[in-house]
Design a protein around this motif. Sequence first.
Motif, PDB file in Angstrom:
ATOM      1  N   ASP A 172      13.740   9.057  -3.206  1.00 39.48           N
ATOM      2  CA  ASP A 172      14.309   7.885  -2.542  1.00 39.48           C
ATOM      3  C   ASP A 172      14.567   6.796  -3.582  1.00 39.48           C
ATOM      4  O   ASP A 172      13.786   5.852  -3.732  1.00 39.48           O
ATOM      5  N   ALA A 173      15.679   6.931  -4.291  1.00 43.42           N
ATOM      6  CA  ALA A 173      16.020   5.974  -5.345  1.00 43.42           C
ATOM      7  C   ALA A 173      16.333   4.601  -4.775  1.00 43.42           C
ATOM      8  O   ALA A 173      16.048   3.567  -5.407  1.00 43.42           O
TER       9      ALA A 173
ATOM     10  N   ASP B 224      12.411  -2.147  -3.816  1.00 45.02           N
ATOM     11  CA  ASP B 224      11.079  -2.672  -4.119  1.00 45.02           C
ATOM     12  C   ASP B 224      11.061  -3.379  -5.471  1.00 45.02           C
ATOM     13  O   ASP B 224      10.405  -4.424  -5.640  1.00 45.02           O
ATOM     14  N   THR B 225      11.782  -2.832  -6.451  1.00 46.18           N
ATOM     15  CA  THR B 225      11.847  -3.463  -7.768  1.00 46.18           C
ATOM     16  C   THR B 225      12.537  -4.816  -7.696  1.00 46.18           C
ATOM     17  O   THR B 225      12.099  -5.803  -8.300  1.00 46.18           O
ATOM     18  N   GLN B 226      13.634  -4.892  -6.940  1.00 52.44           N
ATOM     19  CA  GLN B 226      14.368  -6.146  -6.795  1.00 52.44           C
ATOM     20  C   GLN B 226      13.548  -7.202  -6.064  1.00 52.44           C
ATOM     21  O   GLN B 226      13.580  -8.388  -6.416  1.00 52.44           O
TER      22      GLN B 226
ATOM     23  N   SER C 154      10.641 -12.276  -6.477  1.00 55.21           N
ATOM     24  CA  SER C 154       9.451 -13.077  -6.242  1.00 55.21           C
ATOM     25  C   SER C 154       8.994 -13.757  -7.530  1.00 55.21           C
ATOM     26  O   SER C 154       8.610 -14.939  -7.532  1.00 55.21           O
ATOM     27  N   ARG C 155       9.058 -13.040  -8.649  1.00 51.19           N
ATOM     28  CA  ARG C 155       8.660 -13.632  -9.925  1.00 51.19           C
ATOM     29  C   ARG C 155       9.620 -14.753 -10.339  1.00 51.19           C
ATOM     30  O   ARG C 155       9.207 -15.801 -10.827  1.00 51.19           O
ATOM     31  N   ALA C 156      10.927 -14.531 -10.129  1.00 50.32           N
ATOM     32  CA  ALA C 156      11.924 -15.529 -10.516  1.00 50.32           C
ATOM     33  C   ALA C 156      11.774 -16.817  -9.712  1.00 50.32           C
ATOM     34  O   ALA C 156      12.052 -17.913 -10.200  1.00 50.32           O
ATOM     35  N   ALA C 157      11.330 -16.694  -8.471  1.00 50.42           N
ATOM     36  CA  ALA C 157      11.183 -17.866  -7.614  1.00 50.42           C
ATOM     37  C   ALA C 157       9.857 -18.576  -7.831  1.00 50.42           C
ATOM     38  O   ALA C 157       9.566 -19.584  -7.175  1.00 50.42           O
TER      39      ALA C 157
ATOM     40  N   ALA D  41       3.523  -6.618  -6.797  1.00 49.86           N
ATOM     41  CA  ALA D  41       3.551  -5.375  -7.575  1.00 49.86           C
ATOM     42  C   ALA D  41       4.438  -4.347  -6.885  1.00 49.86           C
ATOM     43  O   ALA D  41       4.477  -4.257  -5.655  1.00 49.86           O
ATOM     44  N   VAL D  42       5.178  -3.613  -7.719  1.00 52.48           N
ATOM     45  CA  VAL D  42       5.954  -2.503  -7.175  1.00 52.48           C
ATOM     46  C   VAL D  42       4.969  -1.416  -6.766  1.00 52.48           C
ATOM     47  O   VAL D  42       4.129  -0.994  -7.571  1.00 52.48           O
ATOM     48  N   PRO D  43       5.019  -0.970  -5.492  1.00 50.50           N
ATOM     49  CA  PRO D  43       4.031  -0.008  -5.006  1.00 50.50           C
ATOM     50  C   PRO D  43       4.122   1.325  -5.741  1.00 50.50           C
ATOM     51  O   PRO D  43       5.081   2.074  -5.577  1.00 50.50           O
ATOM     52  N   GLY D  44       3.123   1.617  -6.580  1.00 54.21           N
ATOM     53  CA  GLY D  44       3.065   2.891  -7.277  1.00 54.21           C
ATOM     54  C   GLY D  44       4.153   3.044  -8.314  1.00 54.21           C
ATOM     55  O   GLY D  44       4.914   2.131  -8.607  1.00 54.21           O
TER      56      GLY D  44
END
Length: 353
Positions: free
Chosen positions: A140-141, A147-149, A154-157, A163-166
Amino acid sequence: MALSDETPEGPGGSSVPGEWLIYRGAGEPHDGIRSLPKPPPWRDFDGQPLVAPGPAADSASTRRLGAYRHLAEMHRPSAEELEIINAALYLRRPLLVTGSPGTGKSTLAHSVAYELGLGRVLHWPIVSRTTLGDGLYHYDAIARLQDTQIAAGSRAAGGPVQAVPGGIGSYLRLGPLGTALLPTAKPRVLLIDELDKSDIDLPNDLLNVLEEGEFAIPELERMAEREPEVEVLTDDGAKVTVRDGRVRCHAFPFVVLTSNGERDFPAPLLRRCIHLELGRPDHERLATVVRAHLGDELARVGDDLITRFLERSRTEQLATDQLLNAIYLTHHAEPPTRDRLADMLIQRLDRPR
């Protein structure tokens, strides 16, 4: 291990037709799989390390074999059927089972798994859109990218770090065929159901995987140097570790491919399979099927419907599940409603629409 035509005594004094048989069609679990000899050299696989065995048989096997299957233990497949099934076990070859609908092709996989204690049957139903990749694994790409985006946004804001799950393994799940090819001490049972419904390419696409007993996962191969071990989900819902992006079997699975005979298969596939043709069942076999699913009482009161079913099936295409439906429902009705309901439920499948 020498083959023998002798008939030794089985449990409780029952006879077992031929001591070389691993699967006996007795309907009673035993540990005969331990007596299976080593495979021929050309079918000897070395997948390592071994993973945990699959889960126990689930409700799908109960539905297929019948809740009253202990009442049907006296039924045995024919001697020829037993020999063909055991040939597939010994030679580690797929078993291609053909026959009309309702002759017990799919049930055979569950019967072997139940008797030999091989756990849950892995089921891969085939439709016209099925591809080899559907049976091997699904990655499931899109979910991984989302999830990465989300984490990056969240970090940019300046918000809390999410954390990206797994890792990549959280987005990869083995299919029924991929799970069957995991390295296990005992073979898994894989049912590839209604292969004749596939498009023209799938039978040829299966050739290499069934011959080599392994397959690659390119998404994991590309990162094997920096992450050689990745934990992924199986078709059973368990987690296993895939090494270097490849899955290789240890015990080749017992693969049952079923077909209703709606198409021919290419010669390369046929030569890699052991072929079993299931004919039209007789009265004794149908009565056993009814007894296994509905019990002794309904088998007795539905005996006339079994006889009528057999008479009609000489000239009409019928399925055994139609008979089971009719006996179950008409048990609650009185004549003439009973006969009308039976005729309504047992309609020929080959009539023009």
